[in-house]
Scaffold this active site. Structure first.
Site, PDB file in Angstrom:
ATOM      1  CD  GLU A   1     -10.133  21.979 -11.975  1.00 25.91           C
ATOM      2  OE1 GLU A   1     -10.651  21.364 -12.918  1.00 25.91           O
ATOM      3  OE2 GLU A   1     -10.745  22.243 -10.937  1.00 25.91           O
ATOM      4  N   GLY A   2      -6.715  17.999 -13.088  1.00 21.42           N
ATOM      5  CA  GLY A   2      -5.861  17.104 -13.856  1.00 21.42           C
ATOM      6  C   GLY A   2      -4.418  17.237 -13.425  1.00 21.42           C
TER       7      GLY A   2
END
Length: 574
Positions: A431-432
């Site tokens: 998610e980054g």
């Protein structure tokens, strides 16, 4: 975790947070009085009971067995499909879905508690719930009425699950490099072809259908991220009457063999002329997907808190029963929990977990209030990368410390301590990555408004320092002093970052700056807890531990802000 160390949900902490820490009943304020903090505590207690009885017993076996691919079909470890059905039947999937999507619309502050509990009891399992929640938010924001009726209602009920399909072999962080294609057909659908990797819960046997949200590029679309569109591609095609038809042309090529979260099927999916449906505007896919990504990023903060608390609970239980060597200043037969350094490690873990838990609740409360206050929304958005990045990095520290408490037995798989560290290692990546969160923080949240939102946050922390000093008490004075000095250092670091402006110097120290703000925010959460304890007319059973945690965090963790400020001010060093 073994049966010797069952999961104990932190109900008392959530009662304290919902009722007292933020100076009001935040649940009643968010719901307009429809539910109160007392109601929320009952919800948390019910979720904790479900998690302890249904999910936690599957955590260790799930790690050992893992998901498996056989003859093109993914099978979960024994008990997982039944546990998911129990989650659905108990209403936990619809509980946090927004009312606009047909869910119960529990406040985000309560969702933070549920997110921690599901992840603490079984992180691999909880990813299914988390991705479904993200898909619900994305479709609720952008889907047509037809897609809402066909897919959103099934996701909210939990009958179907959802996924996020972004990553490809040559397109990880750089979403603009995505090459999966979506070619329009005459009937209004799209033919999707390409390969997606790292798709969490991309295939499984717990639900009859899976709703894939897929980023793809249409013919003639602009290059880069601006040319991406968002599509729904179900595992099984849905007929006009709502019944399930043929299997869509989506093949599970493989499941990844991972360091941790073994029971979570991370899939390689091949799309070959699969049927898809456009969500939102053409070439507006990134905006739609960011709704799901932001939901997941906040969820990563809950995940980090949950796995950290599970590591703490296991380490504390082991240390309380382990006898090893004479303990300085204690009678013979004292457990290792009484060794000064073991006490230090356990207190460090405990103080970090509370800081993470409180910040997650605070961020949830900010989003609950953001609909009617633009300033609050800016602060809430400022905290998203901080919560995700800082909490996920701290989870590595906490779960590693948990292994250290066990000593050599922590390095042995049979105790279960290593699983928490292995599971936690993915949180700062997906998610980054932490760097992605930090670049978002400095680029979109700090430099863009010349530090105005951060300055407002610093002002709020300043007010807490004043309140602490006025309240008196040795712990309050010490925490106020250390928080005040850390705040001064944070201001200096922010000034240095603003002086750098956009460029390599700021980017080179963006992760230290994120860590600085997260650590400072954790100290602020402890300060608010000290103020709340001081307001008690008679001491509560947990008050002494809360004060000790705050005192410890200020002395052992908050002081790291000064070193991080030095690092930020240095900029890039070639």
């Amino acid at each position: 975790m073994s049966a010797a160390n069952p999961y104990n949900p932190p109900v008392a902490d959530y009662a304290f947070l919902y009722r007292e820490v933020f100076g009001r009943d935040i649940v009643a304020a968010a719901s307009g009085g429809a539910i109160t903090a007392d109601d929320a505590v009952e919800i948390i207690a019910g979720a904790g009971e479900f998690a302890a009885e249904v999910l936690a017993p599957l955590d260790r076996p799930g790690d050992q067995i893992g998901a498996r691919l056989e003859n093109g079909e993914v099978h979960l470890p024994d008990g997982f499909a039944e546990a998911y059905q129990a989650l659905v039947d108990a209403g936990w999937v619809s509980a946090t879905a927004p009312e606009s999507a047909g869910g119960d619309g529990l406040p985000e502050s309560v969702a933070a508690g549920l997110g921690e509990i599901w992840n603490a009891s079984n992180m691999a399992f909880s990813l299914c719930w988390m991705l479904g929640a993200g898909a619900i938010h994305a479709l609720d924001a952008a889907a047509s009425d037809e897609l809402r009726e066909t897919y959103l209602t099934k996701l909210v009920s939990g009958v179907w699950t959802g996924t996020m399909n972004l990553t490809e072999p040559e397109a990880g962080t750089d979403l603009g490099a995505i090459r999966t294609t979506a070619t329009p057909r005459e009937d209004g659908t799209y033919s999707i072809s390409g390969q997606k990797i790292f798709i969490t819960w991309g295939d499984h046997d717990a639900a009859e259908n899976i709703v894939h949200l897929v980023l793809a590029r249409t013919p003639g679309a602009p290059e880069g991220a601006k040319g991406l569109s968002l599509f729904v591609a179900p595992r099984v095609v849905v007929e006009a009457d709502g019944s399930l038809g043929e299997r869509n042309r989506i093949e599970t090529v493989a499941i990844e063999h991972k360091l941790g979260i073994h029971a979570s099927p991370t899939c390689v999916l091949s799309y070959e002329d699969a049927t898809g449906y456009l969500v939102g505007e053409l070439h507006g896919g990134l905006a739609g997907m960011f709704v799901m990504m932001n939901s997941a990023r906040v969820g990563m903060g809950h995940q980090a808190t949950g796995v950290s608390d599970r590591a703490l609970q296991g380490a504390a239980a082991y240390a309380a029963g382990r006898l090893q060597g004479p303990v300085q200043g204690r009678p013979a037969g004292a457990p290792i929990a009484e060794h000064p350094d073991v006490r230090r490690i356990l207190r460090s873990m405990s103080s970090q977990v509370f800081a993470m838990r409180a910040l997650a609740v605070h961020v949830g409360d900010l989003f609950d209030r953001a609909e009617s206050d633009e300033d609050v929304l800016r602060t809430a958005e400022l905290f998203v990368p901080i919560l995700k990045g800082w909490a996920s990095e701290e989870a590595l520290r906490v779960t590693s410390d948990g292994i250290q408490v066990y000593g050599g037995m922590g390095f042995i798989e049979e105790t279960g301590a290593a699983q928490h560290y292995r599971d936690a290692r993915i949180i700062p990546i997906y998610e980054g990555t932490t760097a992605i969160q930090a670049n978002d923080l400095i680029g979109r949240k700090v430099l863009r408004d010349q530090g105005a939102t951060v300055a407002e946050l610093f002002g709020q922390i300043d007010s807490s320092v004043v309140t602490l000093r006025a309240g008196g008490g040795d712990v309050a004075v010490r925490v106020a002093d250390r928080l005040g000095r850390a705040l001064d250092a944070a201001r200096r670091a922010t000034d240095a970052l603003l002086a750098f402006g956009p460029g390599r110097d700021a980017s080179a120290v963006s992760v230290p700056f994120l860590s600085l703000l997260g650590t400072l925010a954790g100290g602020w959460m402890h300060a608010l807890a000290v103020v709340a304890v001081a307001a008690h007319s008679s001491p509560e059973e947990a008050d002494a531990a809360r004060l000790t945690d705050a005192d410890f965090y200020a002395a052992h963790h908050l002081v790291r802000v000064h070193a991080l400020a030095e690092t930020v001010a240095a900029g890039e060093i070639a």
